[in-house]
Design an enzyme around this catalytic site. Structure first.
Site, PDB file in Angstrom:
ATOM      1  N   PRO A  70       0.792  -1.227   0.000  1.00 23.47           N
ATOM      2  CA  PRO A  70       0.000   0.000   0.000  1.00 23.47           C
ATOM      3  C   PRO A  70       0.829   1.283   0.000  1.00 23.47           C
ATOM      4  CG  PRO A  70      -0.140  -1.118   2.130  1.00 23.47           C
ATOM      5  CD  PRO A  70       0.517  -2.070   1.170  1.00 23.47           C
ATOM      6  N   ASN A  71       0.336   2.221  -0.778  1.00 18.50           N
ATOM      7  CA  ASN A  71       0.888   3.580  -0.881  1.00 18.50           C
ATOM      8  C   ASN A  71       2.201   3.669  -1.654  1.00 18.50           C
ATOM      9  OD1 ASN A  71      -1.222   4.861   0.739  1.00 18.50           O
ATOM     10  ND2 ASN A  71      -0.352   3.708   2.434  1.00 18.50           N
TER      11      ASN A  71
ATOM     12  N   ARG B 129       4.386  10.851  -2.103  1.00 22.22           N
ATOM     13  CA  ARG B 129       4.272  10.637  -0.652  1.00 22.22           C
ATOM     14  C   ARG B 129       5.603  10.941   0.054  1.00 22.22           C
ATOM     15  NH1 ARG B 129       4.753   4.278   1.230  1.00 22.22           N
ATOM     16  NH2 ARG B 129       4.079   5.143   3.199  1.00 22.22           N
TER      17      ARG B 129
ATOM     18  N   TYR C  94      10.961   9.009   1.173  1.00 12.51           N
ATOM     19  CA  TYR C  94      10.981   8.034   0.075  1.00 12.51           C
ATOM     20  C   TYR C  94      11.576   8.568  -1.231  1.00 12.51           C
ATOM     21  CZ  TYR C  94       7.902   5.639   3.339  1.00 12.51           C
ATOM     22  OH  TYR C  94       7.397   5.039   4.458  1.00 12.51           O
TER      23      TYR C  94
ATOM     24  N   ASN D  19       8.026  -5.597  -0.847  1.00 16.38           N
ATOM     25  CA  ASN D  19       7.963  -4.492   0.116  1.00 16.38           C
ATOM     26  C   ASN D  19       6.500  -4.429   0.557  1.00 16.38           C
ATOM     27  OD1 ASN D  19       7.816  -2.152   1.563  1.00 16.38           O
ATOM     28  ND2 ASN D  19       9.005  -0.916   0.120  1.00 16.38           N
TER      29      ASN D  19
ATOM     30  N   ALA E  91       3.064  -0.854   4.841  1.00 14.69           N
ATOM     31  CA  ALA E  91       2.471  -0.848   6.192  1.00 14.69           C
ATOM     32  C   ALA E  91       2.042  -2.237   6.651  1.00 14.69           C
ATOM     33  CB  ALA E  91       1.289   0.112   6.225  1.00 14.69           C
TER      34      ALA E  91
ATOM     35  N   GLU F 198      12.539  -9.490   1.841  1.00 10.42           N
ATOM     36  CA  GLU F 198      11.781  -8.329   2.319  1.00 10.42           C
ATOM     37  C   GLU F 198      12.609  -7.067   2.055  1.00 10.42           C
ATOM     38  OE1 GLU F 198      11.769  -8.257   6.591  1.00 10.42           O
ATOM     39  OE2 GLU F 198      10.317  -6.625   6.731  1.00 10.42           O
TER      40      GLU F 198
ATOM     41  N   HIS G   2      12.681  -2.678   2.247  1.00  8.24           N
ATOM     42  CA  HIS G   2      12.107  -1.389   2.641  1.00  8.24           C
ATOM     43  C   HIS G   2      13.001  -0.287   2.119  1.00  8.24           C
ATOM     44  CE1 HIS G   2       9.222  -3.389   5.177  1.00  8.24           C
ATOM     45  NE2 HIS G   2      10.206  -4.136   5.613  1.00  8.24           N
TER      46      HIS G   2
ATOM     47  N   ARG H  31      12.616   4.341  12.717  1.00  6.87           N
ATOM     48  CA  ARG H  31      11.481   5.260  12.696  1.00  6.87           C
ATOM     49  C   ARG H  31      10.581   5.014  13.914  1.00  6.87           C
ATOM     50  NH1 ARG H  31       9.168   4.875   6.778  1.00  6.87           N
ATOM     51  NH2 ARG H  31       7.858   6.551   7.584  1.00  6.87           N
TER      52      ARG H  31
HETATM   53  C1  DQA Z   1       8.223   1.041   3.938  1.00 13.65           C
HETATM   54  C2  DQA Z   1       8.312   1.277   5.450  1.00 13.65           C
HETATM   55  C3  DQA Z   1       6.964   1.044   6.112  1.00 13.65           C
HETATM   56  O1  DQA Z   1       7.061   1.281   7.522  1.00 13.65           O
HETATM   57  C4  DQA Z   1       5.925   1.985   5.555  1.00 13.65           C
HETATM   58  O2  DQA Z   1       4.664   1.702   6.101  1.00 13.65           O
HETATM   59  C5  DQA Z   1       5.878   1.985   4.065  1.00 13.65           C
HETATM   60  C6  DQA Z   1       7.111   1.872   3.311  1.00 13.65           C
HETATM   61  C7  DQA Z   1       9.534   1.383   3.230  1.00 13.65           C
HETATM   62  O3  DQA Z   1       9.676   0.993   2.071  1.00 13.65           O
HETATM   63  O4  DQA Z   1      10.397   2.064   3.785  1.00 13.65           O
HETATM   64  O5  DQA Z   1       4.816   2.179   3.469  1.00 13.65           O
HETATM   65  O6  DQA Z   1       7.968  -0.338   3.725  1.00 13.65           O
END
Ligand code: DQA
Length: 142
Positions: free
Chosen positions: A9-10, A17, A22, A73, A76, A97, A99, A106
């Site tokens: 998501p997102n 964003r 990011y 990835n 959330a 995984e 990120h 964070r």
């Molecule tokens: C994320 C880190 C997560 O905590 C966050 O909710 C994201 C992006 C990252 O790529 O740094 O949406 O996975």
């Protein structure tokens, strides 16, 4: 070798964003970057992005019998989803995984990753390059 790259998501909002976290590059820039590295490595790569947990579970299940590796990835859902953990365990496909940021540096609630225990590696805090490292990790497993 076939690898499925899943973004949660997102991540379709990359470039818009929270650019201070990011960056300014977009989801399509990310797809382009990964595709170029995959070509260099001789990997057949495909992409899936969804804002919906169940759709991501379906994508992981759909990789069974078709993908040799998954780069994910979970965004959330990393911090909330036992369903994604179970899906990766169910298919038994080597999964990395990724990120973009380092969630461990964070908020407290970002320090939990459910999916991590089913993954062969975690790459975090390396920006988009983390996805490229994940491809190389999977390639080297073969
Ligand atoms: C994320 C880190 C997560 O905590 C966050 O909710 C994201 C992006 C990252 O790529 O740094 O949406 O996975």
């Amino acid at each position: 070798m076939k690898i499925l790259v899943i973004n949660g998501p997102n991540l379709n909002m990359l470039g818009i964003r929270e650019p201070e976290i990011y960056g300014r590059a977009t989801y399509s820039d990310l797809v382009e970057l990964i595709s170029a590295e995959a070509e260099r490595l001789g990997i057949d790569v495909s992409f899936f992005q969804s804002n919906h947990e169940g759709a991501i579970v379906d994508a992981i299940q759909g990789a069974y019998g078709t993908a040799d590796g998954i780069v994910i990835n979970p965004a959330a859902y990393t911090h909330t989803s036992v369903a994604l953990l179970d899906a990766v365990k169910a298919v038994g496909i080597p999964t990395v995984e990724v990120h973009i940021s380092d969630p461990d540096l964070r908020d407290e609630f970002r320090k939990i990753s459910y999916i991590r225990q089913a993954c062969v590696a975690t790459v975090k805090g390396k920006g988009f390059d983390g996805y490229l490292e994940a491809l190389r990790i999977l390639k080297n497993l073969k």
